[in-house]
Write a protein that holds these residues in place. Structure first.
Motif, PDB file in Angstrom:
ATOM      1  N   THR A  97       9.829 -10.660  17.934  1.00  0.00           N
ATOM      2  CA  THR A  97      11.271 -10.602  17.710  1.00  0.00           C
ATOM      3  C   THR A  97      11.573  -9.305  16.979  1.00  0.00           C
ATOM      4  N   PHE A  98      12.628  -8.634  17.409  1.00  0.00           N
ATOM      5  CA  PHE A  98      12.972  -7.342  16.807  1.00  0.00           C
ATOM      6  C   PHE A  98      14.484  -7.218  16.755  1.00  0.00           C
ATOM      7  N   ASN A 152       0.888  -4.335  21.138  1.00  0.00           N
ATOM      8  CA  ASN A 152       1.331  -3.061  21.717  1.00  0.00           C
ATOM      9  C   ASN A 152       2.850  -2.960  21.709  1.00  0.00           C
ATOM     10  N   PHE A 153       3.513  -4.031  22.080  1.00  0.00           N
ATOM     11  CA  PHE A 153       4.970  -4.039  22.104  1.00  0.00           C
ATOM     12  C   PHE A 153       5.535  -3.926  20.681  1.00  0.00           C
ATOM     13  N   ALA A 154       4.962  -4.680  19.753  1.00  0.00           N
ATOM     14  CA  ALA A 154       5.415  -4.639  18.360  1.00  0.00           C
ATOM     15  C   ALA A 154       5.251  -3.236  17.786  1.00  0.00           C
ATOM     16  N   GLN A 155       4.150  -2.580  18.096  1.00  0.00           N
ATOM     17  CA  GLN A 155       3.918  -1.214  17.614  1.00  0.00           C
ATOM     18  C   GLN A 155       4.989  -0.269  18.151  1.00  0.00           C
ATOM     19  N   ALA A 156       5.342  -0.425  19.426  1.00  0.00           N
ATOM     20  CA  ALA A 156       6.370   0.439  20.016  1.00  0.00           C
ATOM     21  C   ALA A 156       7.717   0.234  19.324  1.00  0.00           C
ATOM     22  N   LYS A 157       8.075  -1.006  19.038  1.00  0.00           N
ATOM     23  CA  LYS A 157       9.352  -1.280  18.372  1.00  0.00           C
ATOM     24  C   LYS A 157       9.316  -0.803  16.925  1.00  0.00           C
ATOM     25  N   LEU A 158       8.178  -0.945  16.280  1.00  0.00           N
ATOM     26  CA  LEU A 158       8.018  -0.453  14.912  1.00  0.00           C
ATOM     27  C   LEU A 158       8.155   1.071  14.889  1.00  0.00           C
ATOM     28  N   ASP A 159       7.607   1.735  15.894  1.00  0.00           N
ATOM     29  CA  ASP A 159       7.717   3.189  15.999  1.00  0.00           C
ATOM     30  C   ASP A 159       9.169   3.642  16.176  1.00  0.00           C
ATOM     31  N   VAL A 189      10.407  -5.881  12.775  1.00  0.00           N
ATOM     32  CA  VAL A 189       9.670  -6.660  13.775  1.00  0.00           C
ATOM     33  C   VAL A 189       9.019  -7.882  13.135  1.00  0.00           C
ATOM     34  N   TYR A 190       9.072  -9.012  13.841  1.00  0.00           N
ATOM     35  CA  TYR A 190       8.378 -10.254  13.479  1.00  0.00           C
ATOM     36  C   TYR A 190       7.582 -10.684  14.703  1.00  0.00           C
ATOM     37  N   ALA A 191       6.522 -11.454  14.511  1.00  0.00           N
ATOM     38  CA  ALA A 191       5.732 -11.930  15.650  1.00  0.00           C
ATOM     39  C   ALA A 191       5.120 -13.284  15.320  1.00  0.00           C
ATOM     40  N   GLY A 192       4.592 -13.926  16.343  1.00  0.00           N
ATOM     41  CA  GLY A 192       3.925 -15.197  16.125  1.00  0.00           C
ATOM     42  C   GLY A 192       3.533 -15.850  17.427  1.00  0.00           C
ATOM     43  N   THR A 193       2.959 -17.047  17.302  1.00  0.00           N
ATOM     44  CA  THR A 193       2.564 -17.805  18.483  1.00  0.00           C
ATOM     45  C   THR A 193       3.654 -18.813  18.827  1.00  0.00           C
ATOM     46  N   ILE A 194       3.705 -19.158  20.095  1.00  0.00           N
ATOM     47  CA  ILE A 194       4.678 -20.113  20.593  1.00  0.00           C
ATOM     48  C   ILE A 194       4.024 -21.492  20.607  1.00  0.00           C
ATOM     49  N   ASN A 195       4.731 -22.499  20.100  1.00  0.00           N
ATOM     50  CA  ASN A 195       4.199 -23.864  20.145  1.00  0.00           C
ATOM     51  C   ASN A 195       3.992 -24.271  21.596  1.00  0.00           C
ATOM     52  N   PRO A 196       2.950 -24.950  21.950  1.00  0.00           N
ATOM     53  CA  PRO A 196       1.952 -25.610  21.127  1.00  0.00           C
ATOM     54  C   PRO A 196       0.680 -24.794  20.930  1.00  0.00           C
ATOM     55  N   HIS A 242      -0.371  -4.856   8.741  1.00  0.00           N
ATOM     56  CA  HIS A 242      -1.718  -5.409   8.582  1.00  0.00           C
ATOM     57  C   HIS A 242      -2.193  -6.039   9.897  1.00  0.00           C
ATOM     58  N   TRP A 243      -1.317  -6.788  10.567  1.00  0.00           N
ATOM     59  CA  TRP A 243      -1.646  -7.423  11.847  1.00  0.00           C
ATOM     60  C   TRP A 243      -1.960  -6.371  12.904  1.00  0.00           C
ATOM     61  N   LEU A 244      -1.211  -5.270  12.914  1.00  0.00           N
ATOM     62  CA  LEU A 244      -1.425  -4.213  13.907  1.00  0.00           C
ATOM     63  C   LEU A 244      -2.716  -3.430  13.653  1.00  0.00           C
TER      64      LEU A 244
END
Length: 91
Positions: A8-9, A37-44, A49-56, A70-72
């Motif tokens: 999410t961005f 990769n996508f998160a890095q591009a948006k951060l750039d 930016v936020y990220a995570g896993t989708i349930n379940p 740290h995650w990147l």
């Protein structure tokens, strides 16, 4: 395709809309590497930016904006992300 990760961005403001729109967009990915990769591009681009896993998906993960760098840094799961394997959601 099973989408397991999301990023999410903050969305760029475009023009003047008659109604208020959400300031965020979310994209989903099959793998953590694609999400990174996508998160890095948006951060750039200077976006929050936020990220995570989708349930379940298990284990459940939530990476807040303060933990994204740290995650990147964990490069072992990174690979080239094909933009055609993403699903777009606008909130």
């Amino acid at each position: 395709m099973v989408f397991t990760w999301y990023v999410t961005f903050e969305a760029h403001k475009r023009g003047v809309f008659p109604r208020r729109r959400s300031p965020r967009e979310t994209r989903t990915f099959e793998t953590e590497a694609q999400a990174k990769n996508f998160a890095q591009a948006k951060l750039d681009e200077g976006l929050v930016v936020y990220a995570g896993t989708i349930n379940p998906a298990s284990p459940r993960r939530l990476i807040a904006s303060g933990g994204i760098l740290h995650w990147l840094e964990n490069e072992k799961d990174r690979e080239f992300a094909d933009p055609d394997t993403t699903k777009v959601f606008k909130s």
